[in-house]
Enzyme design. Sequence first.
Site: not given
Ligand SMILES: [Zn+2]
Length: 384
Positions: A142, A181
């Site tokens: 991320h 995610h």
């Molecule tokens: Zn994750």
Amino acid sequence: MQPESDAIGAEPQPATQLTVVYGPALLAYDFGPEHPFSAMRGRLTFELMRDTGLLDAPGVKVVAPVEADREELLTFHTKEYVDFVQNACVKGYGFLDGGDTPAFEGCFEAALNVVGSSLKAVDLVMTGQTKYAFLPVGGLHHGHPDRASGFCIFNDIAVCIKRLQAGYGLKRIAYVDMDAHHGDGVVYGFYDDPSVLTIDFHEDGRYLFPGTGELHETGRGSAVGTKINIPMPPYSSDQSFIYAFDEVVPAVIRQFKPDIIMLVCGVDSHGGDPLTDMNYSAASYLHAAGSLRGLAAELCQDRLIVWGAGGYDPATCAKCWTEVGAALAGYALPDFLPAAWRERYRNLTGEEAPVGLHENNTSDNTLQRVEKMVGWLKMKVLAF
Ligand SMILES: [Zn+2]
């Protein structure tokens, strides 16, 4: 006198099949006891790998973490952001993003160790010293050029891609991400770069952070078609994941002909994870690692790097990542968790330890929705 090699002209084979990059320095990447990203995940994983005999198996090696330097961060991150983290680290409090990624004393050096360890894995694989590299702590997908996000301070994978491109001259890098995610930092970091193929399976962004990675996001400009997003419905199990993986990944990767394959093996998509709604078992991670191992042998001289990434149930992290490591090393694990590890698990978590190491496949009722998405991808994006 014996000839040094009995096969003249044969490719030299790396002595090491699997290198695990791990050491205490990586445990410093820890946001504290109240935060889901704790050092316990990496520690219990490494100790299970050790206690099952995997780390002593033939062809398996452990390499210590290495600290990256500022210059390496700047190949992906902005100078302003690197300065900001360094200053926040000195203060040792506050947040590096909107509220998920707290600063802590030593966070700059801890993050540098994650990035440096991933770069070490790149160098070992690219110089032929190991076939596969595995990093239980790492895969901070991320991280954006100018901001932290979702427990990720610096994006070690993006910095690795930069090194593979600039340092090793690679023109075709394949990235597969099965963390629950969306790997937004990597996907958007190379969104208009056709030399980076990303295939990202994640829980549908309508239900989970970071909310991105829709089916129609396929890259920009000359990179259209090199970014594949498969937003899995909540509660998807092995049945749906393995179906989508098999329909998409081998054909796309064969068509792309990568020089190296990366796998983000985040086990927060496992049914036991406390932060997501997904329901994979170890079978999904084993399936992905096994398939990519075969594709790496077929297409890119066995070059495969696997990151642990997310996963917030420590027992799930330890079990699934040990299984993946053993599959890459060709090592047969015991059926039951070693007693010493179970004792340590109880001491560290205060909870009763699981007993068995292996898990059964899980099935679901999301397959029809996944089939529709795969059908759309085949029609609109994939040329097969
Ligand atoms: Zn994750």
